[in-house]
Design an enzyme around this catalytic site. Structure first.
Site, PDB file in Angstrom:
ATOM      1  N   LYS A 128      -4.047  73.412   1.585  1.00 53.05           N
ATOM      2  CA  LYS A 128      -3.469  73.995   0.377  1.00 53.05           C
ATOM      3  C   LYS A 128      -2.701  72.943  -0.411  1.00 53.05           C
ATOM      4  CE  LYS A 128      -0.075  75.992  -2.027  1.00 53.05           C
ATOM      5  NZ  LYS A 128       1.296  75.524  -2.296  1.00 53.05           N
ATOM      6  N   ASP A 131      -3.174  79.995  -1.266  1.00 53.28           N
ATOM      7  CA  ASP A 131      -1.821  80.342  -0.831  1.00 53.28           C
ATOM      8  C   ASP A 131      -1.769  81.850  -0.605  1.00 53.28           C
ATOM      9  OD1 ASP A 131      -1.912  81.437  -3.314  1.00 53.28           O
ATOM     10  OD2 ASP A 131       0.011  80.674  -3.952  1.00 53.28           O
TER      11      ASP A 131
END
Length: 218
Positions: free
Chosen positions: A112, A130
């Site tokens: 991420k 996320d």
DNA sequence: ATCCCGAGGG
DNA sequence: CCCTCTGGAT
């Protein structure tokens, strides 16, 4: 749905403040489980004192911990940002690498975080899965995967590479503004008519009235 | 009480 | 797969 997202959030972008790729990397690590607003209140003092990997790698950990305290997880984050700074100096000549496989070798940097850096500092397409991104793509029934790596792969197959970064920004913006985790504001949602999860569970009471008066075309 | 642009370790 | 790290806002 993607067309409406694009029209609703044409200028979606990363809201972390940074001056260099290194500072974006640090700010993104700090953004875990914290609002980017709080990160932006914290990073100016940090970057003023430690602007480069060399500076941060040589810092006093207790001083860094004190600076990072308001972001939460401050011990782990200090370890991460000082560790990744040392790794950048030792293995990458003090420069942030522009490749995913290099970025994820840095301590505290997962896919991420790596994709945020690629998308916003290197113009390399990246899907940033996320908490918002995962929740929304499941509500939209674009995938039923829960593992972030599998979500990233599944959505990557649904959208062309060039759209990955902006799609990530738009879903995150929509998740923050409308499609909240607990009480989504379905009454204010431009995707309501197309959303498989519309009306599931409790809706934000402030926008609930709009559900009763859906508009001229219903 | 629950959530916030997660990652590492067991 | 789970657990932990952690503080601030709502």
């Amino acid at each position: 749905m993607n067309r409406i997202l694009t029209e609703t959030y044409p200028d979606a972008h990363c809201e972390l403040n940074f001056g260099t790729p290194f500072q974006l990397l640090v700010a993104t690590v700090l953004s875990a489980q914290t609002t980017d607003k709080r990160v932006n209140l914290t990073t100016p003092a940090l970057f003023a004192k430690y602007p480069t990997p060399e500076d941060l790698a040589a810092a006093d950990p207790e001083d860094v911990e004190a600076l990072l305290k308001p972001t939460g997880f401050f011990r782990a984050k200090t370890k991460s940002v000082m560790g990744l700074s040392a790794a950048l100096v030792e293995r990458f000549g003090g420069e942030v690498p522009g490749r995913l496989n290099d970025l994820v070798t840095l301590p505290g940097v997962g896919r991420k975080t790596a994709n945020v850096v690629l998308g916003n500092a290197f113009d390399v397409p990246g899907i940033t899965v996320d908490t918002h991104f995962g929740r929304l793509v499941r509500r939209f029934a674009w995938t039923d995967e829960t593992d972030p790596d599998k979500v990233e792969r599944a959505i990557g197959e649904l959208f062309p590479r060039k759209d990955w970064t902006m799609l990530s920004h738009r879903l995150i913006w929509h998740g923050r503004r409308i499609c909240h985790a607990r009480r989504p504001a379905c009454g204010a949602c431009p995707l309501a008519a197309l959303c498989p999860a519309f009306g599931e569970g409790p809706t934000d009471p402030e926008t609930a009235e709009a559900l009763v008066k859906p508009g001229p075309f219903s």
